[in-house]
Design a protein around this motif. Structure first.
Motif, PDB file in Angstrom:
ATOM      1  N   GLU A  43       7.829  24.348  -1.378  1.00 56.77           N
ATOM      2  CA  GLU A  43       7.615  25.772  -2.013  1.00 56.77           C
ATOM      3  C   GLU A  43       7.620  26.778  -1.034  1.00 56.77           C
ATOM      4  O   GLU A  43       8.376  27.915  -1.120  1.00 56.77           O
ATOM      5  N   ASP A  44       6.834  26.827   0.094  1.00 63.42           N
ATOM      6  CA  ASP A  44       6.734  27.501   0.881  1.00 63.42           C
ATOM      7  C   ASP A  44       7.580  27.782   2.235  1.00 63.42           C
ATOM      8  O   ASP A  44       7.528  28.546   2.975  1.00 63.42           O
ATOM      9  N   ASP A  45       8.379  26.772   2.361  1.00 60.83           N
ATOM     10  CA  ASP A  45       9.244  26.674   3.342  1.00 60.83           C
ATOM     11  C   ASP A  45      10.562  27.582   3.378  1.00 60.83           C
ATOM     12  O   ASP A  45      11.348  27.316   2.434  1.00 60.83           O
ATOM     13  N   PRO A  46      10.696  28.621   4.100  1.00 57.30           N
ATOM     14  CA  PRO A  46      11.981  29.300   3.792  1.00 57.30           C
ATOM     15  C   PRO A  46      13.194  28.620   3.935  1.00 57.30           C
ATOM     16  O   PRO A  46      14.489  29.264   3.563  1.00 57.30           O
ATOM     17  N   ALA A  47      13.279  27.552   4.749  1.00 52.35           N
ATOM     18  CA  ALA A  47      14.518  26.874   5.160  1.00 52.35           C
ATOM     19  C   ALA A  47      15.098  25.921   3.911  1.00 52.35           C
ATOM     20  O   ALA A  47      16.093  25.479   4.148  1.00 52.35           O
ATOM     21  N   ILE A  48      14.151  25.700   3.040  1.00 53.05           N
ATOM     22  CA  ILE A  48      14.478  24.798   2.020  1.00 53.05           C
ATOM     23  C   ILE A  48      14.750  25.390   0.658  1.00 53.05           C
ATOM     24  O   ILE A  48      14.178  26.350   0.093  1.00 53.05           O
ATOM     25  N   LYS A  49      15.709  25.092  -0.128  1.00 53.83           N
ATOM     26  CA  LYS A  49      16.440  25.781  -1.259  1.00 53.83           C
ATOM     27  C   LYS A  49      16.026  24.824  -2.551  1.00 53.83           C
ATOM     28  O   LYS A  49      15.926  25.405  -3.405  1.00 53.83           O
ATOM     29  N   VAL A  50      16.259  23.507  -2.332  1.00 55.05           N
ATOM     30  CA  VAL A  50      16.033  22.607  -3.482  1.00 55.05           C
ATOM     31  C   VAL A  50      15.209  21.331  -3.067  1.00 55.05           C
ATOM     32  O   VAL A  50      15.228  20.809  -1.900  1.00 55.05           O
ATOM     33  N   LEU A  51      14.173  20.801  -3.802  1.00 60.34           N
ATOM     34  CA  LEU A  51      13.603  19.555  -3.631  1.00 60.34           C
ATOM     35  C   LEU A  51      14.391  18.681  -4.680  1.00 60.34           C
ATOM     36  O   LEU A  51      14.352  18.697  -5.743  1.00 60.34           O
ATOM     37  N   VAL A  52      14.615  17.267  -3.950  1.00 62.74           N
ATOM     38  CA  VAL A  52      15.151  16.325  -4.653  1.00 62.74           C
ATOM     39  C   VAL A  52      14.045  15.298  -4.715  1.00 62.74           C
ATOM     40  O   VAL A  52      13.496  14.762  -3.517  1.00 62.74           O
ATOM     41  N   LEU A  53      13.589  14.583  -5.777  1.00 64.38           N
ATOM     42  CA  LEU A  53      12.663  13.255  -5.746  1.00 64.38           C
ATOM     43  C   LEU A  53      13.398  12.101  -6.209  1.00 64.38           C
ATOM     44  O   LEU A  53      14.352  12.192  -6.979  1.00 64.38           O
ATOM     45  N   THR A  54      13.099  11.068  -5.567  1.00 62.59           N
ATOM     46  CA  THR A  54      13.818   9.728  -5.931  1.00 62.59           C
ATOM     47  C   THR A  54      12.837   8.504  -5.439  1.00 62.59           C
ATOM     48  O   THR A  54      11.948   8.818  -4.888  1.00 62.59           O
ATOM     49  N   GLY A  55      13.284   7.439  -5.622  1.00 65.32           N
ATOM     50  CA  GLY A  55      12.398   6.300  -5.426  1.00 65.32           C
ATOM     51  C   GLY A  55      12.791   5.511  -4.571  1.00 65.32           C
ATOM     52  O   GLY A  55      14.439   5.270  -4.442  1.00 65.32           O
ATOM     53  N   ALA A  56      12.234   4.761  -3.704  1.00 61.91           N
ATOM     54  CA  ALA A  56      12.823   3.735  -2.621  1.00 61.91           C
ATOM     55  C   ALA A  56      13.359   2.488  -3.494  1.00 61.91           C
ATOM     56  O   ALA A  56      12.689   2.157  -4.162  1.00 61.91           O
ATOM     57  N   GLY A  57      14.352   1.866  -2.920  1.00 65.83           N
ATOM     58  CA  GLY A  57      14.889   0.710  -3.292  1.00 65.83           C
ATOM     59  C   GLY A  57      15.559   0.737  -4.687  1.00 65.83           C
ATOM     60  O   GLY A  57      16.227   1.957  -5.082  1.00 65.83           O
ATOM     61  N   GLU A  58      15.219  -0.290  -5.816  1.00 66.21           N
ATOM     62  CA  GLU A  58      15.741  -0.162  -6.826  1.00 66.21           C
ATOM     63  C   GLU A  58      15.261   0.701  -8.002  1.00 66.21           C
ATOM     64  O   GLU A  58      15.854   0.755  -9.195  1.00 66.21           O
ATOM     65  N   ASP A  59      14.276   1.193  -7.855  1.00 64.30           N
ATOM     66  CA  ASP A  59      13.430   1.908  -9.014  1.00 64.30           C
ATOM     67  C   ASP A  59      13.016   3.477  -8.388  1.00 64.30           C
ATOM     68  O   ASP A  59      12.733   3.637  -7.644  1.00 64.30           O
ATOM     69  N   PHE A  60      12.847   4.165  -9.705  1.00 60.53           N
ATOM     70  CA  PHE A  60      12.551   5.570  -9.715  1.00 60.53           C
ATOM     71  C   PHE A  60      10.798   5.464  -9.407  1.00 60.53           C
ATOM     72  O   PHE A  60      10.344   5.518  -8.238  1.00 60.53           O
ATOM     73  N   SER A  61      10.120   4.963 -10.472  1.00 53.03           N
ATOM     74  CA  SER A  61       8.789   4.486 -10.371  1.00 53.03           C
ATOM     75  C   SER A  61       8.433   3.920 -11.678  1.00 53.03           C
ATOM     76  O   SER A  61       8.771   4.218 -13.020  1.00 53.03           O
ATOM     77  N   ALA A  62       7.719   2.745 -11.647  1.00 58.50           N
ATOM     78  CA  ALA A  62       7.206   2.126 -12.843  1.00 58.50           C
ATOM     79  C   ALA A  62       6.057   2.717 -13.332  1.00 58.50           C
ATOM     80  O   ALA A  62       5.543   2.137 -14.345  1.00 58.50           O
ATOM     81  N   GLY A  63       5.400   3.949 -12.614  1.00 59.50           N
ATOM     82  CA  GLY A  63       4.454   4.585 -13.279  1.00 59.50           C
ATOM     83  C   GLY A  63       3.126   4.473 -12.296  1.00 59.50           C
ATOM     84  O   GLY A  63       3.050   4.285 -11.198  1.00 59.50           O
ATOM     85  N   ALA A  64       1.991   4.984 -13.059  1.00 57.78           N
ATOM     86  CA  ALA A  64       0.931   5.128 -12.077  1.00 57.78           C
ATOM     87  C   ALA A  64       0.373   3.561 -11.679  1.00 57.78           C
ATOM     88  O   ALA A  64       0.670   2.516 -12.484  1.00 57.78           O
ATOM     89  N   ASP A  65      -0.166   3.452 -10.766  1.00 58.76           N
ATOM     90  CA  ASP A  65      -0.712   1.907 -10.283  1.00 58.76           C
ATOM     91  C   ASP A  65      -1.915   1.637 -11.247  1.00 58.76           C
ATOM     92  O   ASP A  65      -2.949   2.126 -10.504  1.00 58.76           O
ATOM     93  N   ILE A  66      -1.695   0.815 -12.017  1.00 57.66           N
ATOM     94  CA  ILE A  66      -2.631   0.290 -13.110  1.00 57.66           C
ATOM     95  C   ILE A  66      -3.689  -0.675 -12.459  1.00 57.66           C
ATOM     96  O   ILE A  66      -4.732  -0.640 -12.645  1.00 57.66           O
ATOM     97  N   SER A  67      -3.489  -1.136 -11.323  1.00 49.51           N
ATOM     98  CA  SER A  67      -4.244  -2.087 -10.704  1.00 49.51           C
ATOM     99  C   SER A  67      -5.449  -1.351  -9.828  1.00 49.51           C
ATOM    100  O   SER A  67      -6.537  -1.882  -9.695  1.00 49.51           O
ATOM    101  N   GLU A  68      -5.155   0.314  -9.726  1.00 51.16           N
ATOM    102  CA  GLU A  68      -6.485   0.903  -9.452  1.00 51.16           C
ATOM    103  C   GLU A  68      -7.414   1.265 -10.620  1.00 51.16           C
ATOM    104  O   GLU A  68      -8.466   1.717 -10.412  1.00 51.16           O
ATOM    105  N   PHE A  69      -6.965   1.055 -11.766  1.00 58.66           N
ATOM    106  CA  PHE A  69      -7.673   1.588 -13.004  1.00 58.66           C
ATOM    107  C   PHE A  69      -9.083   1.037 -13.041  1.00 58.66           C
ATOM    108  O   PHE A  69     -10.059   1.796 -13.528  1.00 58.66           O
TER     109      PHE A  69
END
Length: 259
Positions: A43-69
Motif C-alpha cells: 500500500e505504501d509503495d508508490p511504484a505499485i498499483k495493484v496487489l494480486v494474491l494467489t496460491g502456489a501449485g494447485e490450490d489457493f488455500s485449504a484454510g488456516a493450518d489446523i495442525s497448529e490449533f
C-alpha cells in the motif's frame, strides 16, 4: 521471503503467493501475522498499483493450518491472540485503497476463502472449490469477515456458507456473486492479468478515492462526509482529471501520472 509467503514485483503489480503447496497452502499463524505487514508495504509503495494474491501449485488455500490449533488455540486466551492476527490481516486487505485481486484455483476454503473475500476482486479457474467451515470446528466466525461475506453474497447465501460448511464449485460461486468471473484453468493467469492491466491503466486517483468511499459504505456509512468531499475535490484539482478530459476530447488514450 517470509516462511509460507512469497512476494514478487512485476512492474506496477505486486504478487503475493501463499506458498506451502505440500499443505495445500494452509495458512500458518506466522503467515497470518505477516500478512498485514506485507499488505502495508504494498500500500505504501508508490511504484505499485495493484496487489494480486494467489496460491502456489494447485490450490489457493485449504484454510488456516489446523495442525497448529492444539497448541495455539487450546485456550480462550490463545484463541484470542490467534484471532487478532487473522483480524489484522483481513482488515489490512479490506482497508487498502489500491485494488487487490485474488487469482484462485483448486481449494479456496476456510481461512483461504476469508482472504479471498477480503480482496476487491476474485477470478477463479473452473474446478475451484469454495467453502467457509467454522461450523465443522465449533468456531464462531468473526464479525468483520461475516459482514464482508454478507455484503458480498447476501444474508441467505452467507448463512448457507457459514451454517452448513458445505463446499460449492466455481460455477455456483459465480452465480451467487462470490467470484467476478470463472475461466478454464489454462486461461486463468491471462484473464486475471488482463483485468489487472485494465486497473493499472485507469486513473489511480479515481480508483483509490472510489475504493475508499466503497469501503466506508460497506462499513455502514449512510451519507457523505468531509473525507468524501475532500477526496472528490482533490480529484477535480488533480492532474489525472485534466489529463482524462484532454485525452477524451483529443480521442487518445490518457497517460495518467498519479501515484
Amino acid at each position: 521471503m517470509i516462511d509460507g509467503l512469497a512476494v514478487a514485483y512485476e512492474g506496477d503489480v505486486a504478487r503475493l503467493t501463499l506458498s506451502r503447496p505440500a499443505k495445500k497452502n494452509a495458512i500458518s499463524y506466522g503467515m497470518w501475522s505477516a500478512l498485514s505487514e506485507v499488505v502495508a508495504r504494498v500500500e505504501d509503495d508508490p511504484a505499485i498499483k495493484v496487489l494480486v494474491l494467489t496460491g502456489a501449485g494447485e490450490d489457493f488455500s485449504a484454510g488456516a493450518d489446523i495442525s497448529e490449533f492444539g497448541e495455539l488455540r487450546s485456550s480462550a486466551e490463545g484463541a484470542a491472540v490467534y484471532d487478532r492476527a487473522i483480524d489484522a490481516a483481513v482488515r489490512a486487505l479490506t482497508g487498502m485503497r489500491k485494488p487487490s485481486v485474488a487469482m484462485i484455483r483448486g481449494n479456496c476454503i476456510g481461512g483461504g476463502c476469508q482472504v479471498a473475500v477480503a480482496c476487491d476482486f476474485r477470478f477463479a479457474a473452473d474446478g475451484a472449490r469454495f467453502g467457509i467451515t467454522p461450523a465443522k470446528l465449533g468456531i464462531v466466525y468473526d464479525f468483520e469477515s461475516t459482514r464482508q461475506l454478507v455484503s458480498l453474497i447476501g444474508p441467505a447465501q452467507a448463512r448457507y456458507f457459514l451454517l452448513s460448511g458445505r463446499l460449492i464449485d466455481s460455477g455456483r460461486a459465480r452465480e451467487i456473486g462470490l467470484v467476478n468471473d470463472t475461466v478454464p484453468d489454462a486461461g486463468l493467469e491471462e484473464s486475471t492479468m488482463d483485468f489487472v492491466g485494465t486497473l493499472c491503466g485507469r486513473s489511480q486517483a479515481s480508483i483509490r478515492g472510489m475504493n475508499r468511499i466503497i469501503g466506508k459504505i460497506l462499513a455502514g456509512q449512510g451519507e457523505s462526509d468531509e473525507e468524501v468531499d475532500r477526496i472528490r475535490l482533490d480529484a477535480l484539482r488533480g492532474e489525472d482529471y485534466a489529463e482524462g478530459v484532454s485525452a477524451f476530447l483529443e480521442r487518445r488514450a490518457p497517460a495518467f501520472t498519479y501515484r
